[in-house]
Design an enzyme around this catalytic site. Structure first.
Site, PDB file in Angstrom:
ATOM      1  N   ILE A 234      25.099  95.981  33.381  1.00 25.06           N
ATOM      2  CA  ILE A 234      24.912  94.647  33.962  1.00 25.06           C
ATOM      3  C   ILE A 234      24.847  93.703  32.759  1.00 25.06           C
ATOM      4  O   ILE A 234      24.149  93.983  31.789  1.00 25.06           O
ATOM      5  CB  ILE A 234      23.617  94.621  34.824  1.00 25.06           C
ATOM      6  CG1 ILE A 234      23.329  93.245  35.413  1.00 25.06           C
ATOM      7  CG2 ILE A 234      22.397  95.051  34.052  1.00 25.06           C
ATOM      8  CD1 ILE A 234      22.150  93.272  36.434  1.00 25.06           C
ATOM      9  N   SER A 235      25.606  92.620  32.778  1.00 23.03           N
ATOM     10  CA  SER A 235      25.652  91.707  31.626  1.00 23.03           C
ATOM     11  C   SER A 235      24.312  91.036  31.405  1.00 23.03           C
ATOM     12  O   SER A 235      23.495  90.926  32.318  1.00 23.03           O
ATOM     13  CB  SER A 235      26.692  90.609  31.861  1.00 23.03           C
ATOM     14  OG  SER A 235      27.953  91.159  32.120  1.00 23.03           O
TER      15      SER A 235
END
Ligand code: SAH
Length: 227
Positions: free
Chosen positions: A62-63
């Site tokens: 997940i960024s």
């Protein structure tokens, strides 16, 4: 949404987003309300609001919050848009998009990630979305055109099908384009048969797989059926 992470979330918005130039009030508000900690695996939950990407299983990440906010801000969503998201992953960005647009079509390659995201999103009450399992590099032709397209995995070149699935007047897309190791975020805006491309921030995303993504044996863009 009252929860024990509310303070961490407000601090994240102030320190990581507003101070670095995220100025779209609707984006900041969405980032203040979506419970990011529920979308990450329990083992990394306490890092949910820190300034870094986190692992979510299947070798995916997940960024970091800033990159998610930046990419969504680049789409200039007003609330009436039909959005296509490639790379559902944890479903976190999907939740933000659901708050900011009318309907979100999201595509994930790995069924397990799609299933998990689906369960969390429906538990949280999001209804204006459809999750599809499949190769997002080819888009979703049956549902096109899309006012906004957001790709959360790195592409070797702009995938032709995504380009053609943008709304003809003012459709926009945000996508990391480059090599496996290093990409730039590109914002593409369409007016009829003209696609204007702006290259912004340097980024590092996990590779887009599938037909218009990176292939196992190669690093280069020249063996993909690109634009
Ligand atoms: N936006 C996500 C980030 C996911 S990371 C989040 O908020 O968690 C990128 C995701 O893209 C991964 O889940 C990966 O499986 C997915 N992906 C990579 N190539 C894809 C493709 N061709 N089609 C659909 N999803 C793809």
């Amino acid at each position: 949404m009252g929860d024990s992470f509310e303070i961490a979330r407000s601090r994240m918005v102030a320190m990581q987003l507003a101070m670095r130039g995220i100025h779209d009030a609707r984006v900041l508000e969405a980032m203040r309300t979506v419970p990011r900690h529920l979308f990450v695996p329990p083992a990394v939950r306490h890092y949910a609001y820190t300034d870094q990407p986190l692992t979510i299983g299947e070798g995916q990440t997940i960024s970091q919050p800033y990159i998610v906010a930046l990419m969504i801000q680049m789409l200039s969503l007003q609330g009436h848009e039909h959005v296509l998201e490639i790379g559902t992953g944890s479903g976190y960005q999907t939740a933000l998009l659901c708050q900011l647009a009318r309907h979100v079509y999201t595509l994930e390659y790995y069924p397990r990630l799609a299933g998990r995201a689906d369960r969390i999103l429906s538990r949280l009450g999001y209804e204006n979305l459809d999750i599809h399992v499949g190769d997002g590099s080819q888009g979703l032709p049956d549902m096109a055109p899309f006012d906004a397209i957001i790709v959360s995995a790195a592409a070797p070149a702009l995938p032709g099908p995504l380009r053609s699935q943008m709304t003809e007047t003012g459709g926009r897309m945000v996508i990391p384009v480059g090599s496996r190791q290093d990409q730039h975020l590109e914002r593409i805006t369409r007016q009829h048969n003209t696609w204007q491309i702006e290259q912004t921030e340097r980024v590092r995303f996990v590779p887009l797989v599938g037909r218009y993504g990176f292939h196992a044996s190669s690093d280069a863009a020249d063996d993909v059926a690109g634009v």
